[in-house]
Motif scaffolding. Structure first.
Motif, PDB file in Angstrom:
ATOM      1  N   ARG A  70       0.831  -1.204   0.000  1.00 30.11           N
ATOM      2  CA  ARG A  70       0.000   0.000   0.000  1.00 30.11           C
ATOM      3  C   ARG A  70       0.867   1.256   0.000  1.00 30.11           C
ATOM      4  N   ASP A  71       1.898   1.283   0.812  1.00 30.39           N
ATOM      5  CA  ASP A  71       2.755   2.465   0.864  1.00 30.39           C
ATOM      6  C   ASP A  71       3.454   2.703  -0.475  1.00 30.39           C
ATOM      7  N   VAL A  72       3.917   1.641  -1.114  1.00 30.14           N
ATOM      8  CA  VAL A  72       4.570   1.780  -2.415  1.00 30.14           C
ATOM      9  C   VAL A  72       3.577   2.286  -3.464  1.00 30.14           C
ATOM     10  N   HIS A  73       2.353   1.768  -3.434  1.00 31.12           N
ATOM     11  CA  HIS A  73       1.323   2.270  -4.347  1.00 31.12           C
ATOM     12  C   HIS A  73       1.071   3.757  -4.117  1.00 31.12           C
ATOM     13  N   ASN A  74       1.032   4.164  -2.852  1.00 29.59           N
ATOM     14  CA  ASN A  74       0.771   5.561  -2.539  1.00 29.59           C
ATOM     15  C   ASN A  74       1.893   6.471  -3.041  1.00 29.59           C
ATOM     16  N   ALA A 111       0.336  11.308   1.859  1.00 34.37           N
ATOM     17  CA  ALA A 111       0.647  11.910   3.153  1.00 34.37           C
ATOM     18  C   ALA A 111       0.598  10.872   4.264  1.00 34.37           C
ATOM     19  N   ARG A 112      -0.365   9.954   4.204  1.00 34.97           N
ATOM     20  CA  ARG A 112      -0.442   8.896   5.210  1.00 34.97           C
ATOM     21  C   ARG A 112       0.821   8.026   5.166  1.00 34.97           C
ATOM     22  N   THR A 113       1.310   7.756   3.958  1.00 39.01           N
ATOM     23  CA  THR A 113       2.533   6.955   3.841  1.00 39.01           C
ATOM     24  C   THR A 113       3.746   7.701   4.378  1.00 39.01           C
ATOM     25  N   THR A 114       3.821   9.009   4.147  1.00 41.97           N
ATOM     26  CA  THR A 114       4.978   9.756   4.667  1.00 41.97           C
ATOM     27  C   THR A 114       5.046   9.646   6.184  1.00 41.97           C
ATOM     28  N   HIS A 115       3.886   9.656   6.845  1.00 38.46           N
ATOM     29  CA  HIS A 115       3.882   9.538   8.306  1.00 38.46           C
ATOM     30  C   HIS A 115       4.262   8.132   8.743  1.00 38.46           C
ATOM     31  N   HIS A 116       3.754   7.135   8.049  1.00 36.64           N
ATOM     32  CA  HIS A 116       4.049   5.749   8.428  1.00 36.64           C
ATOM     33  C   HIS A 116       5.505   5.395   8.166  1.00 36.64           C
TER      34      HIS A 116
END
Length: 307
Positions: free
Chosen positions: A49-53, A106-111
């Motif tokens: 999911r993070d890579v997709h984002n 933005a959610r991925t940057t935080h994670h």
């Protein structure tokens, strides 16, 4: 009782929005990239999911600079890119955006711990595309870093988000990630040499004339790419185990493209975009899976997987 239940309803609502944002990012990668999409499907969640984002945000910026609408000026595209950059910064600060792709990123940057040190160079390279220039070595290196290498570094952050000793492992993996991103970018420069020059007025690779590409310059860039791929392959065994097959697949898909580019006369390659067929991609992914993500011994050694 009703009043006490309201916070749960609110929490469910924003989580639903987060999920829709992630699904929107996944749709982008399915729609735009068969090779990267294939490799990313080999990642487990939440890394996938993070890579997709990450990819979806990159694709959004690419669309602004590479696919202008009819009669859209460079100034209009520049304002759109600036607005996207501002939206990304605001979303990272607030945790929210009405742009679903930006919200997911933005959610991925935080994670994953991605900050402006990687995001700003990316947007700088995107802005450079709005003012086409003939690159010298310094400007090309800066462009490739911002347009491709930082994307690889963002992905490393995603790979390590839930791993121990993140800082030390990131420092260990960063050179290989940069090499792989650079290889991907240079291969696509070769594949799009004529189209970039004719349609977008861009000349990236020093010494290569899109109208009369010389064998010497063509092979010199392919030698450079092989060096990048070899350096990247050496880092793959150091990746978290759940990411190795996916990264190895992406590496080998582009190594195969490099093999095909080398076997095609440059004047022919400039007229026809070199591709790897879907069955060949599947065979490359299967071979990487059987090797459990261990890279082949040398760049380009996947050539036996030709369609």
């Amino acid at each position: 009782m009703t009043r006490a239940a309201r916070p749960t309803t609110t929490n469910t609502a924003y989580r639903h929005y987060d999920e829709v944002a992630a699904q929107s990012a996944a749709l982008v990668i399915r729609s735009y990239s068969s090779s990267f999409g294939l490799a990313s499907r080999l990642l487990a969640e939440p890394v996938r999911r993070d890579v997709h984002n990450i990819y979806a945000l990159v694709r959004l910026a690419d669309e602004i600079v590479d696919a202008p609408r009819p009669h859209q000026s460079a100034d209009q595209r520049r304002r759109a890119l600036d607005a996207l950059h501002t939206d990304v910064a605001d979303a990272i600060s607030t945790g929210w955006s009405t742009n679903l792709v930006v919200h997911a990123f933005a959610r991925t940057t935080h994670h994953a711990g991605i900050d402006a040190g990687l995001i700003d160079p990316f947007f700088a390279s995107m802005r450079a595309d709005l003012d086409p220039t003939v690159h010298d070595e310094a400007s090309l290196a800066a462009y490739i870093y911002g347009s491709a290498e930082v994307v690889g570094l963002m992905c490393v952050h995603a790979f390590l988000a839930d791993q121990p000793h993140r800082k030390a492992r990131y420092d260990q993996l960063a050179p290989g990630a940069r090499s792989l991103g650079a290889a991907f970018q240079k291969i696509n420069f070769l594949r799009d040499l004529a189209a970039d020059d004719r349609d977008l007025g861009r000349r990236y690779l020093i010494g290569l004339d899109a109208d009369h590409p010389s064998d010497e310059a063509w092979n010199r860039w392919l030698d450079d790419i092989d060096g990048d791929l070899t350096a990247a392959a050496q880092a793959i065994p150091l990746l978290p185990s759940g990411t190795r097959v996916a990264v190895c697949t992406a590496h080998d898909l582009f190594a195969e493209l490099a093999v095909r580019l080398r076997s095609t006369p440059p004047e022919v390659a400039c007229r026809t975009r070199i591709r790897v067929s879907t069955p060949a991609k599947a065979r490359i992914a299967a071979a990487a899976t059987l090797r459990r993500g261990r890279p082949a011994s040398a760049a380009g050694s996947t050539s036996g997987a030709h369609a």
